[in-house]
Design a protein around this motif. Structure first.
Motif, PDB file in Angstrom:
ATOM      1  N   UNK A 118      35.761  40.768  52.253  1.00  0.00           N
ATOM      2  CA  UNK A 118      36.362  41.735  51.326  1.00  0.00           C
ATOM      3  C   UNK A 118      37.851  41.870  51.614  1.00  0.00           C
ATOM      4  N   UNK A 119      38.182  41.979  52.886  1.00  0.00           N
ATOM      5  CA  UNK A 119      39.597  42.111  53.249  1.00  0.00           C
ATOM      6  C   UNK A 119      40.370  40.862  52.838  1.00  0.00           C
ATOM      7  N   UNK A 120      39.734  39.712  53.091  1.00  0.00           N
ATOM      8  CA  UNK A 120      40.371  38.436  52.747  1.00  0.00           C
ATOM      9  C   UNK A 120      40.711  38.414  51.253  1.00  0.00           C
ATOM     10  N   UNK A 121      39.723  38.771  50.438  1.00  0.00           N
ATOM     11  CA  UNK A 121      39.932  38.748  48.992  1.00  0.00           C
ATOM     12  C   UNK A 121      40.994  39.777  48.605  1.00  0.00           C
ATOM     13  N   UNK A 122      40.834  40.968  49.169  1.00  0.00           N
ATOM     14  CA  UNK A 122      41.779  42.025  48.825  1.00  0.00           C
ATOM     15  C   UNK A 122      43.192  41.611  49.192  1.00  0.00           C
ATOM     16  N   UNK A 123      43.319  41.033  50.377  1.00  0.00           N
ATOM     17  CA  UNK A 123      44.651  40.646  50.837  1.00  0.00           C
ATOM     18  C   UNK A 123      45.223  39.572  49.932  1.00  0.00           C
ATOM     19  N   UNK A 124      44.373  38.597  49.559  1.00  0.00           N
ATOM     20  CA  UNK A 124      44.851  37.522  48.694  1.00  0.00           C
ATOM     21  C   UNK A 124      45.334  38.093  47.356  1.00  0.00           C
ATOM     22  N   UNK A 125      44.516  38.989  46.799  1.00  0.00           N
ATOM     23  CA  UNK A 125      44.898  39.572  45.512  1.00  0.00           C
ATOM     24  C   UNK A 125      46.162  40.403  45.661  1.00  0.00           C
ATOM     25  N   UNK A 126      46.234  41.121  46.771  1.00  0.00           N
ATOM     26  CA  UNK A 126      47.398  41.976  47.024  1.00  0.00           C
ATOM     27  C   UNK A 126      48.668  41.146  47.092  1.00  0.00           C
ATOM     28  N   UNK A 127      48.566  39.999  47.763  1.00  0.00           N
ATOM     29  CA  UNK A 127      49.722  39.117  47.888  1.00  0.00           C
ATOM     30  C   UNK A 127      50.232  38.739  46.517  1.00  0.00           C
ATOM     31  N   UNK A 187      39.940  34.451  39.260  1.00  0.00           N
ATOM     32  CA  UNK A 187      38.875  33.552  39.696  1.00  0.00           C
ATOM     33  C   UNK A 187      39.377  32.630  40.789  1.00  0.00           C
ATOM     34  N   UNK A 188      40.559  32.114  40.584  1.00  0.00           N
ATOM     35  CA  UNK A 188      41.126  31.191  41.567  1.00  0.00           C
ATOM     36  C   UNK A 188      41.284  31.879  42.916  1.00  0.00           C
ATOM     37  N   UNK A 189      41.865  33.070  42.890  1.00  0.00           N
ATOM     38  CA  UNK A 189      42.158  33.743  44.156  1.00  0.00           C
ATOM     39  C   UNK A 189      40.876  34.152  44.864  1.00  0.00           C
ATOM     40  N   UNK A 190      39.967  34.731  44.113  1.00  0.00           N
ATOM     41  CA  UNK A 190      38.735  35.191  44.746  1.00  0.00           C
ATOM     42  C   UNK A 190      37.912  33.981  45.208  1.00  0.00           C
TER      43      UNK A 190
END
Lengths: 646, 551
Positions: A634-643, B273-276
């Protein structure tokens, strides 16, 4: 011919290697071998000298490049030699006096079990000292500089079973390290400023370098000179160094090594000439030491220590002269050479006296020895006349010139320096007359030799003499011969050098020379020198010649008491340096314990604590692990989206 | 590439017209030889189990496994010599598998590490013979309940689980494909192919079987959990790019593909989709390399698994997983690096620090090495994040160096034994240096290599990854890495101090005298450690030549 230069160094070096590695097999022949190697070096020196005389004054300098020592990009150090008139003077002095003292030591060290080793060290010293004066760059000079320091250390502590000798060696080594730091810093500044430390390029680059930099280099060189030449404030080791065998005192701590500082300053004349402030420092050091050593010399009852004070004072003259610039360099070196003769002769004479007096060094327990040791008396006496500057003898010619040059400095400065030099000459006459009178004149004040147990002696034979009155006798030929040769030097060298200004003309191409213009006429100065000389001698005669000398020294005035303690030099060092150092280390240890260790231990403890706490997360349940992975994802995804959002 | 897009075009059409137009797949057998040899040998191994008498199985299996691995390695060398590492690098098997420098380098590393690991699998001299039969590290009969009569009977009958060799070969074949996989489905299949045999191998310990089985179950559950995430990520990426091919996804990420699949029109090009999806796939791979916070299986599994398996797993799995991670980040998602780099920074920092810090309080040597492997995963991640050829080179070198140190270290662990089998509690290692100086010295060499002391491969590797990271602008990572190394040095050195400067205990363990098999493993480990430490340049150059991915 210039290919022989390396042999000058190589011969004694080989001798040292042979003697030190050869083991007991060489015990019987070691001293002859050592003397042979020294003499060989002297022979090569004479040959090179003859060769040099055959050339014109301006192309007498020769070089020999042996090999590239440290070939690094931007840092080129060569093992290369430069033999010019200045080096040549030293080479002849070192190898000549060195050979004589080797011969003397054959007799002096006869009863010592470790004689082979002693000669090995002497050879090592010769090699190092020759390297010092022959190097064509400061880095190689530094090698020789350190080498003579090592040899000096080994020889002062040669009788290492005596705690006093071991301590003295350590003291000499430590004090010298301070000076050595100066030399190494000077070399570093040279390298960063000029990109080289070879003599030629450095002196060539002096023009166009800021005076500040040059002053820094010169002051560091002066510090080095102070250490090696026992000048104030690094003078404290020389008196203790007399714990070494007397030939060592004669060769290393009178004639040669201690003059290395004078060599260094004279050699670096180009730097000093461009740094007047540093030159002032040099003359101040020289003048202060000149008086300091002379005063100490007046109070000492130990014959060698009195001579050591004298050495310090005479080197003070040389440093003073060297600090005067082109009007003084030549006379500094000239005094150095004449001093080499008469001071070595005086020390050898002192050794001869001690040899005949059960190793007694206290002059108050001598007296009336002139009848028992006639050769020693005559040679010592000639040395005495030379050092006090008796007209016509060596010391007269060289010291007189220095005094003249000091006056020629000009202005108030010139008067002060000239006055100090004159005063020094008077004190010199006083303390040397005192030594002479106490030792060779007056009634016998001989005492029975101390118990062998009470005073550990160098010689095994001392045990047999314990409790007996000494039987003074003339020393063996191996000892008297060098004394006689040196006495000739003491008498004639100065005169020979001064005929037609021969020495000045000889050295002038290297050191540059200017005639000084003293405010008084040369005749007036010479006359006053003679007057102060007579005053000094007269005072000493009144004090020590007319009255009986007590065996136990009287308490004396505050000045005498202070001078006996080397003008409180050790007390000063103890309070300022030792105590200060102790306080410094103690506070550093405190900081180390409380702050540094505290931080380190604290960090370690917190890492350990953190580790223990994190470890509990690892509870063994797969479900917790899965939660951790889920949360992590979850953190990984959140961080990626946040970036992306940022 | 062109065949690929063409094939996809055909595939999409195929939904309407399924019958005729599926072309026969074109497979470059020679270029896939390394993998094929290993798979073939694994299948043969299964047949051996079925048809060869029990007495001979061990010898046949060991020979088969070692011969197959050696042949596969020879094939890799042949391919590399034939230029497939650089000039002839291309994508084989209809876009499924890349044959390029990194793939060949990693396959070679995996194969070499596997050979020495298989040696430790085959070791039968450490435990005393049971009922006159030599025993290895594996359960006599995996299916029997621990402590049951059936188990006793199996031990008495002298059974050995020779299936470990084909299982290992299957796992290796998966590992060979994993870093070479060039589409997401191949990646997933390779992941499962190497994971499933590993789960089984973990459960096969002869001693402490319950712990071993627990480890296997945990590994399986968590592995399945992470596979699910990975698979979900693959689905999302397919939705984003309309393809599972690395090249196509990369093109879509770069925006160079304009052709939109009508069936996916609503999702294609959707960055969410790409990021997730990318994050989920990353997570699956990070799980395999043991990065924090996906590391928690590591200590339990490393401790419970039979030690030869632990060594094999710690080395080979890590090589394969990092290979796949490199390819994913450098081939599929380079266009996305401004998104994933900060995240990976965080992961690397947390991994380095947590691995080193938690290891400080460990008391079991296998768990200690497990946390050490986590910290090392962090160091390697620092090289991965460099996103440069220099980074690839440093990671390749590090993986090669690390594999041999790890297998060697775990091989030494198998030697130190007491009545209950391996004596893994650190207190029992006290004074080992007095009793068995050679063993302790060898272990000390491995520990120094882990700690990254100069003249060992660990130093060269660490220097390479930190240099690459620093040049890649990740100075902070390097600082954290050095701090972690300092913390880690504490517990490595502590073991050395324990071994050499503590009094041996009266009832301390003994060091078993191994057969030449384990000796070879350890000797190779030491030799590689020292050679890569003293003269790393040749191998760095080798890794440098192999650092270009084909796309």
């Amino acid at each position: 011919m210039e290919n022989l230069i390396a042999l000058l160094v190589a011969a004694p070096l080989l001798g040292a290697a042979v003697l030190l590695c050869g083991g007991r097999r060489l015990d019987k022949a070691g001293h002859w071998l050592g003397t042979l190697f020294a003499a060989a070096s002297f022979g090569i020196g004479v040959a090179l000298f003859a060769d040099m005389l055959g050339r014109g004054a301006d192309d007498r300098t020769v070089h020999q490049r042996l090999f590239s020592w440290i070939p690094v990009e931007g840092f080129q150090a060569d093992v290369a030699f430069q033999l010019d008139q200045l080096s040549m003077t030293f080479v002849l002095l070192i190898t000549g006096v060195g050979t004589l003292i080797h011969i003397y030591s054959i007799g002096y060290m006869e009863h010592d079990e470790r004689r082979r080793r002693f000669f090995g060290y002497l050879n090592l010293f010769l090699a190092a000292m020759l390297l010092l004066v022959l190097a064509d760059n400061y880095l190689l000079l530094y090698v020789g500089w350190e080498g003579v320091g090592l040899a000096s250390y080994l020889l002062i502590g040669f009788w290492q079973h005596k705690p006093s000798a071991a301590t003295a060696a350590k003291k000499a080594f430590l004090v010298n390290r301070v000076g050595d730091m100066g030399l190494s810093i000077a070399i570093m500044i040279m390298f960063t400023t000029f990109g080289t430390f070879a003599f030629g390029p450095v002196f060539g680059a002096v023009d166009g370098t800021s005076e500040g930099t040059l002053t820094a280099i010169a002051l560091m060189l002066l510090l080095a000179a102070c250490g090696k030449s026992a000048q104030v404030p690094l003078q404290s080791w020389l008196g203790d160094a007399m714990e070494g065998p007397t030939p060592v005192s004669a060769l290393i701590h009178a004639a040669t090594m201690v003059t290395a500082g004078v060599y260094l300053i004279t050699r670096s004349g180009a730097v000093f000439d461009a740094a007047p402030d540093a030159q002032t420092a040099v003359v101040v050091v020289g003048a202060v030491t000149l008086l300091f050593g002379a005063i100490v010399g007046c109070a000492k009852d130990d014959i060698k220590k009195a001579l050591a004070g004298s050495t310090m004072s005479q080197i003070g003259y040389m440093i003073l002269a060297a600090g005067l610039g082109p009007i003084g360099y030549v006379f500094a070196i000239m005094h150095l050479v004449t001093h080499g003769f008469f001071k070595a002769g005086l020390f050898l004479g002192a050794g001869s006296v001690m040899h005949g007096m059960n190793d007694e060094v206290d002059m108050r327990k001598y007296g009336g020895l002139r009848k028992y040791m006639p050769i020693t008396f005559v040679t010592f006496g000639l040395g005495y006349l030379a050092i006090i500057g008796f007209p016509g003898l060596s010391g007269f010619w060289s010291k007189d010139k220095i005094i003249e040059a000091a006056f020629a400095k000009g202005g108030t400065e010139g008067w002060i320096l000239g006055g100090v030099a004159l005063l020094g000459a008077a004190i010199t006459a006083f303390y040397m007359t005192r030594v002479m009178l106490l030792t060779f004149f007056g009634e016998k004040r001989w005492q029975p030799a101390p118990d062998a147990d009470a005073v550990p002696s160098a010689e095994p034979a001392a045990e047999h003499r314990a409790g007996q009155l000494p039987h003074p006798h003339e020393s063996p030929k191996t000892m008297t011969l060098p004394m006689i040769v040196l006495a000739f030097g003491s008498v004639f060298a100065g005169g020979l050098f001064s005929i037609n200004e021969a020495f000045v003309k000889w050295l002038e191409p290297v050191t540059s020379f200017e005639h000084g213009n003293p405010p008084l006429g040369a005749g007036a100065i010479t006359a006053s020198t003679v007057v102060v000389l007579l005053i000094g001698v007269g005072l000493a005669y009144v004090q020590y010649g007319r009255k009986p000398v007590p065996v136990v020294a009287p308490r004396g005035s505050w000045l005498t008491r202070a001078a006996r303690r080397d003008l409180l030099q050790d007390d000063f060092n103890h309070v300022v340096l030792v105590r200060g150092g102790e306080h410094l280390t103690r506070s550093l240890v405190y900081v180390d314990h409380s702050l540094v260790d505290g931080v380190v231990n604290g960090t370690a403890a917190s890492v350990g604590g953190l580790s223990g706490r994190l470890r509990k997360l690892q509870n063994g349940y797969a479900r917790s692990y899965a939660v951790s992975m889920f949360g992590g994802t979850a953190i990984l995804i959140a961080a990626t989206l946040l970036m992306r959002a940022v | 590439m062109s065949t690929l897009t063409a094939a996809q075009g055909l595939l999409t059409v195929a939904a309407a017209d399924p019958a005729t137009k599926i072309p026969a797949p074109h497979i470059e057998y020679a270029q896939l030889a390394p993998t094929l040899i290993v798979v073939g040998a694994a299948v043969l191994g299964v047949l051996v189990e079925a048809f060869v008498p029990r007495k001979y199985r061990y010898y046949v299996q060991v020979f088969l496994a070692v011969a197959a691995l050696a042949a596969a390695f020879a094939a890799v060398v042949g391919l590399a010599a034939g230029g497939y590492g650089n000039s002839k690098a291309h994508i084989a098997a209809m876009g499924a598998i890349a044959v390029d420098g990194p793939a060949l380098f990693l396959q070679g590393t995996i194969l070499l590490a596997s050979i020495v690991a298989v040696f430790t699998f085959a070791e039968r001299r450490l435990d005393p013979a049971a009922h006159g039969n030599r025993v290895d590290s594996f359960a006599a009969q995996a299916a029997s309940v621990p402590g049951s009569d059936s188990e006793k009977a199996a031990v008495k009958a002298g059974f050995t689980t020779t299936e470990v060799f084909p299982l290992a070969l299957f796992a290796i074949s998966g590992m060979l494909i994993f870093p070479a996989a060039d589409d997401l489905l191949t990646l997933f299949i390779a992941l499962e192919v190497f994971s499933l045999p590993l789960y089984l191998l973990c459960a096969l310990a002869r001693r402490q079987r319950l712990m071993s089985q627990e480890a296997a179950v945990k590994y399986f559950l968590l592995g399945a959990f992470s596979s699910a995430f990975l698979l979900f990520g693959i689905a999302l990426l397919y939705g984003y790019a309309g393809s599972v091919s690395y090249a196509v996804i990369a093109d879509v990420v770069d925006g160079t593909v304009s052709k939109i699949d009508p069936a996916l029109a609503s999702t294609m090009g959707n960055d969410a989709l790409l990021l997730i999806g990318g994050a989920l796939i990353l997570m699956g791979l990070l799980f395999k390399v043991g990065a924090v916070p996906f590391h928690m299986w590591t200590p339990d599994v490393y401790q419970g698994a039979p030690t030869p398996v632990t060594g094999f797993m710690a080395a080979a799995t890590k090589v394969a997983a990092f290979g796949a991670l490199l390819r994913l980040l450098y081939v599929v998602l380079p266009g996305l690096r401004w998104d994933w780099r900060p995240v990976m920074w965080g992961v690397a920092i947390v991994t380095m620090l947590a691995g080193a810090v938690i290891a400080v309080t460990q008391t079991d040597v296998k768990r200690l090495l497990a946390y050490s492997s986590i910290a090392h995963a962090g160091f390697i991640l620092a090289g991965v994040i460099a996103t440069s050829a220099e980074g690839v080179k440093s990671v390749l070198f590090y993986l090669g160096a690390y594999s041999f140190v790890t297998i060697g270290a775990f091989a030494v662990v198998t030697l130190v034994r007491d009545a209950g089998g391996e004596a893994t509690h650190l207190s029992k290692w006290a004074g080992l240096g007095r009793r068995s100086p050679l063993t302790a010295a060898v272990f000390a060499v491995f520990l120094l290599a882990f700690a990254g002391i100069p003249l060992t491969s660990g130093f060269a590797g660490k220097f390479a990854v930190f240099k690459a990271a620093a040049e890649g602008g990740a100075g902070v990572l390097v600082v954290v890495g050095v701090i972690s190394s300092a913390i880690a040095a504490f517990f490595y050195i502590r073991v050395i101090v324990l071994m050499f400067f503590s009094e041996p205990k009266a009832d301390g363990p003994t060091v078993a005298v191994p057969s030449p098999l384990t000796m070879t493993t350890i000797a190779v480990g030491v030799a590689v450690t020292l050679v890569l430490g003293v003269a790393p340049q040749y191998f760095l150059d080798l890794a440098g030549h192999a650092s270009t991915f084909v796309r």
